[in-house]
Design a protein around this motif. Structure first.
Motif, short mmCIF file in Angstrom:
data_model
loop_
_atom_site.label_atom_id
_atom_site.label_comp_id
_atom_site.label_asym_id
_atom_site.label_seq_id
_atom_site.Cartn_x
_atom_site.Cartn_y
_atom_site.Cartn_z
N PHE A 155 1.76 -0.32 -6.55
CA PHE A 155 0.61 0.55 -6.79
C PHE A 155 0.94 2.01 -6.52
N GLY A 156 2.22 2.34 -6.41
CA GLY A 156 2.62 3.71 -6.11
C GLY A 156 2.54 3.97 -4.62
N ARG A 170 -0.56 10.09 -4.76
CA ARG A 170 -0.70 9.63 -6.15
C ARG A 170 -0.73 8.11 -6.26
N GLY A 171 -0.86 7.42 -5.15
CA GLY A 171 -0.97 5.97 -5.19
C GLY A 171 -2.30 5.56 -5.82
N CYS A 172 -2.39 4.35 -6.26
CA CYS A 172 -3.59 3.85 -6.92
C CYS A 172 -4.78 3.88 -5.95
N PRO A 173 -5.86 4.58 -6.33
CA PRO A 173 -7.02 4.64 -5.43
C PRO A 173 -7.81 3.32 -5.36
N GLY A 174 -7.59 2.44 -6.31
CA GLY A 174 -8.33 1.19 -6.35
C GLY A 174 -7.60 0.01 -5.75
N ILE A 175 -6.56 0.25 -4.97
CA ILE A 175 -5.72 -0.84 -4.46
C ILE A 175 -6.52 -1.85 -3.62
N THR A 176 -7.40 -1.38 -2.76
CA THR A 176 -8.16 -2.29 -1.90
C THR A 176 -9.05 -3.20 -2.74
N ALA A 177 -9.75 -2.62 -3.69
CA ALA A 177 -10.62 -3.43 -4.56
C ALA A 177 -9.80 -4.38 -5.42
N ALA A 178 -8.69 -3.90 -5.95
CA ALA A 178 -7.84 -4.74 -6.80
C ALA A 178 -7.32 -5.95 -6.02
N LEU A 179 -6.82 -5.72 -4.82
CA LEU A 179 -6.29 -6.83 -4.03
C LEU A 179 -7.40 -7.82 -3.66
N ARG A 217 0.80 -1.22 0.00
CA ARG A 217 0.00 0.00 0.00
C ARG A 217 0.83 1.28 0.00
N GLY A 218 2.14 1.18 -0.22
CA GLY A 218 2.98 2.36 -0.38
C GLY A 218 3.69 2.84 0.86
N GLN A 219 3.68 2.05 1.93
CA GLN A 219 4.37 2.44 3.16
C GLN A 219 5.79 1.89 3.22
N VAL A 279 -10.10 -8.54 -5.31
CA VAL A 279 -10.44 -9.32 -6.50
C VAL A 279 -9.34 -10.34 -6.80
N VAL A 280 -8.08 -9.93 -6.72
CA VAL A 280 -6.97 -10.85 -7.00
C VAL A 280 -6.94 -11.99 -5.99
N TYR A 281 -7.06 -11.67 -4.71
CA TYR A 281 -7.06 -12.72 -3.68
C TYR A 281 -8.19 -13.72 -3.93
N SER A 282 -9.39 -13.22 -4.15
CA SER A 282 -10.56 -14.10 -4.34
C SER A 282 -10.44 -14.94 -5.60
N ALA A 283 -10.02 -14.31 -6.70
CA ALA A 283 -9.90 -15.04 -7.97
C ALA A 283 -8.82 -16.12 -7.88
#
Length: 195
Positions: free
Chosen positions: A125-126, A130-139, A116-118, A141-145
């Motif tokens: 994700f940056g 300016r980091g990706c605002p969709g990181i939570t949703a993206a992760l 998450r950029g820390q 989806v990736v975890y579940s898929a």
């Protein structure tokens, strides 16, 4: 998936974790993800080696010094996320796929690293404003898929090869140079919906 197919020991560990936590009587769902640390470690390791965007463009807003280099204000910079994820200063054996590097061991030696950029040695994700605002949703989806693909199927490489070519193509996004072709074989018929 390509890294797991090339490294079947990690696929087996992820499947064993899923079988233990979720079982074979139901499909994995989003509520199971916090209880699947090995699956999450696989995703983190994949993002380290294969970030979605290899270069992040930025512009400096003021004069500054970075590692002895003077960077004037309004300078356009490209952060090489791909190279950062392979930096041997931060990652022992950096070219090897090793999900265990993202697990906390018994001695609690490993720091929990997040994407998450820390932690600036892993920023797929940056970072910052300016980091990706969709990181939570993206992760999520990736975890579940990924969990569903591992839980429901055995995977075989299509064609003659036993290993998948991991060569990457150049571009704004990081993608494989050759398509991933593999054959799914159902593991748990009782879990698949009837047609």
């Amino acid at each position: 998936m390509a890294e797991l197919i090339n490294n079947p020991i990690y696929m087996q560990k992820a499947r064993a974790e899923l079988d233990t936590i979720v079982g074979n009587h139901r499909l994995v769902d989003e509520n199971d993800i916090p209880n699947l640390p090995y699956l999450k470690a696989i995703v983190m390791e994949t993002l380290r080696l294969h970030p979605p965007t290899p270069l992040i463009p930025r512009e400096s807003d003021k004069d500054c010094m970075v590692d002895g280099f003077n960077i004037p204000a309004k300078t356009r910079l490209f952060i090489n996320v791909w190279a950062i994820g392979r930096e041997s200063k931060y990652w022992p054996d950096p070219l090897k796929f090793m999900p265990e590097r993202f697990l906390v061991n018994e001695d609690n030696d490993n720091v929990i690293i997040d994407v998450r950029g820390q932690h600036f040695h892993l920023i797929p994700f940056g970072s910052g404003r300016r980091g990706c605002p969709g990181i939570t949703a993206a992760l999520q989806v990736v975890y579940s898929a990924l969990a569903s693909l591992i839980q429901c199927f055995e995977w075989k490489v299509a064609g003659d090869g036993e290993k998948i070519d991991m060569t990457e193509a150049s571009g704004l996004t990081l993608r494989r140079a050759t398509p991933l072709l593999c054959i799914p074989v159902s593991r748990h018929i009782s879990l698949l919906p009837l047609s």
